[in-house]
Design an enzyme around this catalytic site. Structure first.
Site, PDB file in Angstrom:
ATOM      1  CE1 TYR A  65      -2.960  -1.412  10.884  1.00 48.40           C
ATOM      2  CE2 TYR A  65      -3.240   0.956  11.117  1.00 48.40           C
ATOM      3  CZ  TYR A  65      -3.493  -0.216  10.450  1.00 48.40           C
ATOM      4  OH  TYR A  65      -4.283  -0.197   9.331  1.00 48.40           O
ATOM      5  CE  LYS A  80      -6.830  -3.928   7.380  1.00 42.16           C
ATOM      6  NZ  LYS A  80      -6.753  -2.469   7.281  1.00 42.16           N
ATOM      7  CG  HIS A 125      -6.531   3.657   4.398  1.00 43.91           C
ATOM      8  ND1 HIS A 125      -5.195   3.341   4.301  1.00 43.91           N
ATOM      9  CD2 HIS A 125      -6.628   4.502   5.450  1.00 43.91           C
ATOM     10  CE1 HIS A 125      -4.513   3.949   5.250  1.00 43.91           C
ATOM     11  NE2 HIS A 125      -5.360   4.672   5.970  1.00 43.91           N
ATOM     12  CG  ASP A 182      -1.816   1.150   1.374  1.00 43.71           C
ATOM     13  OD1 ASP A 182      -1.604   2.141   0.656  1.00 43.71           O
ATOM     14  OD2 ASP A 182      -2.746   1.082   2.199  1.00 43.71           O
ATOM     15  CE  LYS A 205      -9.571  -0.938   3.179  1.00 40.56           C
ATOM     16  NZ  LYS A 205      -8.305  -0.204   3.030  1.00 40.56           N
ATOM     17  N   GLY A 254      18.306  -6.162  -0.446  1.00 39.93           N
ATOM     18  CA  GLY A 254      18.336  -7.487  -1.062  1.00 39.93           C
ATOM     19  C   GLY A 254      17.044  -8.287  -1.006  1.00 39.93           C
ATOM     20  CG  ASN A 255      14.060 -10.958   0.888  1.00 38.37           C
ATOM     21  OD1 ASN A 255      12.897 -10.619   1.011  1.00 38.37           O
ATOM     22  ND2 ASN A 255      14.433 -12.207   0.686  1.00 38.37           N
ATOM     23  CD  GLN A 280      -8.828 -27.271 -14.423  1.00 35.04           C
ATOM     24  OE1 GLN A 280      -9.736 -26.547 -14.100  1.00 35.04           O
ATOM     25  NE2 GLN A 280      -9.046 -28.517 -14.765  1.00 35.04           N
ATOM     26  CB  SER A 281      -3.742 -31.125 -15.338  1.00 36.75           C
ATOM     27  OG  SER A 281      -2.769 -32.010 -15.733  1.00 36.75           O
TER      28      SER A 281
HETATM   29  C1  F6R Z   1      -6.403   0.868   6.081  1.00 36.53           C
HETATM   30  C2  F6R Z   1      -7.744   0.634   6.630  1.00 36.53           C
HETATM   31  C3  F6R Z   1      -8.584   1.730   7.085  1.00 36.53           C
HETATM   32  C4  F6R Z   1      -7.928   2.675   8.076  1.00 36.53           C
HETATM   33  C5  F6R Z   1      -8.900   3.786   8.468  1.00 36.53           C
HETATM   34  C6  F6R Z   1      -8.267   4.833   9.361  1.00 36.53           C
HETATM   35  O1  F6R Z   1      -6.122  -0.065   5.070  1.00 36.53           O
HETATM   36  O2  F6R Z   1      -8.178  -0.450   6.682  1.00 36.53           O
HETATM   37  O3  F6R Z   1      -9.796   1.227   7.614  1.00 36.53           O
HETATM   38  O4  F6R Z   1      -7.494   1.967   9.195  1.00 36.53           O
HETATM   39  O5  F6R Z   1      -9.356   4.438   7.305  1.00 36.53           O
HETATM   40  O6  F6R Z   1      -7.154   5.343   8.716  1.00 36.53           O
HETATM   41  P1  F6R Z   1      -6.277   6.544   9.287  1.00 36.53           P
HETATM   42  O7  F6R Z   1      -5.864   6.178  10.684  1.00 36.53           O
HETATM   43  O8  F6R Z   1      -5.131   6.601   8.327  1.00 36.53           O
HETATM   44  O9  F6R Z   1      -7.156   7.759   9.230  1.00 36.53           O
HETATM   45 MG    MG Z   2      -5.049  -2.468   1.910  1.00 32.71          MG
HETATM   46 MG    MG Z   3      -4.356   0.866   3.606  1.00 30.69          MG
END
Ligand code: F6R
Ligand code: MG
Ligand code: MG
Length: 388
Positions: free
Chosen positions: A233, A236, A23, A16, A137, A108-109, A246-247
């Protein structure tokens, strides 16, 4: 000695990096920026082919190449694509621009840096159908139930009973994402033990599935848990999954069938609510209602000579209309609980909480509570005061 057949790798890497009006949905200009990076990598021969798409606010890179899983070169291509897309997201002032890119320096990853990764390597069959599932979500454990049904439930997958190539069953690699350990378990012999683990999808996540008789890879899921990676956090861990069909593997219809049941998954609104997983077409892969409901898209491809043929937008089908309608009804029903569990997740799983602040504010107002009392010496356990 016959020459060993070349193995192709399909890598699905997502992040994201910012979205439009909340979001909600990825902006086309950020997808164009990522596509330019992948086009250049293709022209240089680093990757064979690619497809760029989105589900909700997640930018999804689907790539094929001959460099194997966890290739630093491939991960760098993905990282650069996300960086370029994030740059555009910042210029456009998109919401949460760059949120999943947890570090400035690539080493590298991309695992552990923020993006989610699902990759598998195999010798291409003459026809190689794969399904790429991408959800928004929700969390990687959301695929536990459908994976169990696809690879271990004969009421879903008729082939487990009637196709000799599936009849031996499948092996599940299950991660304990809290402890950073994994265990391999075998179906059908250990069905009940498998369920004892994967019924707790926040902790135990099916990472890979193998066909038992020849160890062929059948499915892989991204298991990055961003909240654990970053220690707080930061967005997400909306998962992706690749399943071969298949197969000698479950038929396409057996792979899609579990999604006809919109099971409850964690991760809706603020990563803190349960809601039904709604299978949708690509054009409906935008999260509006209460930032959801959680959605999943399935794109079907054939891989031929390392190239992607397709996609087919598999949930763009009236056969899933009833599922969507039921999902709407479940959404209405759970939403009416508002801030109450079980719509809201338990306190240990929430990605936002004000509980510590509220408890701190109230600490002087809490009084001793004697919940019940019997005669005898005093024993104290938590809030309970009892007498034997
Ligand atoms: C993010 C998500 C949203 C946010 C919500 C609050 O993928 O699932 O539900 O958690 O919109 O977002 P903020 O804290 O950025 O305002
Ligand atoms: Mg998302
Ligand atoms: Mg998001």
């Amino acid at each position: 000695m016959p020459e060993e057949k070349k193995k192709v790798t399909i890598s699905v890497i997502k992040a994201d990096i910012g979205s439009l009006a909340g979001h909600h949905v990825v902006h086309p200009d950020t997808m164009a920026a990522a596509s330019r990076v992948l086009a250049e990598a293709k022209s240089k021969g680093i990757i064979n082919d690619y497809y760029v798409t989105n589900v909700g606010d997640d930018l999804e890179l689907i790539m094929t190449h001959y460099k194997g899983v966890d290739s630093p070169e491939i991960h760098e291509v993905a990282w650069n694509a996300f960086k370029e897309a994030a740059k555009v997201a910042k210029e456009l002032g998109l919401y949460a621009a760059g949120q999943d890119l947890l570090t400035e320096a690539f080493s590298g990853n991309v695992r552990g840096l923020g993006p989610g990764v699902a990759e598998m390597e195999f010798v291409e069959r003459p026809a190689e159908p794969v399904v790429v599932f991408m959800a928004d979500k929700t969390e990687p454990g959301a695929f536990n139930l459908p994976l169990f049904r696809i690879f271990a439930d004969p009421f879903n997958t008729a082939g487990l009973v009637i196709d000799p190539r599936l009849h031996n069953g499948f092996k599940f690699e299950i991660y304990d994402v809290f402890e950073g350990k994994y265990v391999e378990m075998s179906a059908p012999e250990e069905l009940y033990d498998i369920l004892a683990l994967i019924g707790t999808p926040a902790r135990f996540v099916i990472r890979r599935v193998y066909r038992k008789h020849d160890n062929e890879i059948a499915a892989v899921v991204s298991v990055e848990r961003l909240n654990l990676i970053a220690g707080r956090y930061v967005g997400k861990d909306d998962p992706v999954m690749i399943v071969r069909a298949q197969s000698g593997f479950p038929a396409l219809g057996e792979v899609l069938e579990p999604f006809a049941f919109p099971h409850l998954v964690a991760g809706w609104m603020r990563g803190s609510h349960w809601g039904p997983l709604m299978p949708v077409s690509q054009r409906n892969a935008r999260c509006t209602r209460f930032d959801g409901p959680p959605r999943v898209v399935a794109l079907g491809f054939n891989i031929k000579n390392g190239k992607l043929v397709g996609p087919a937008d598999l949930f763009d089908d009236p056969a899933f209309d009833e599922t969507r309608r039921v999902a709407q009804q479940i959404a209405d029903y759970v939403r009416r609980h508002g801030p109450f569990m079980p719509h809201r997740l338990g306190p240990e799983e929430m990605e936002y909480t004000t509980l510590p602040q509220v408890l701190e504010k109230l600490k002087d107002r809490f009084k001793e509570a004697r919940l019940y009392e019997v005669k005898g010496p005093k024993v104290r356990t938590g809030l309970l005061e009892t007498h034997e």
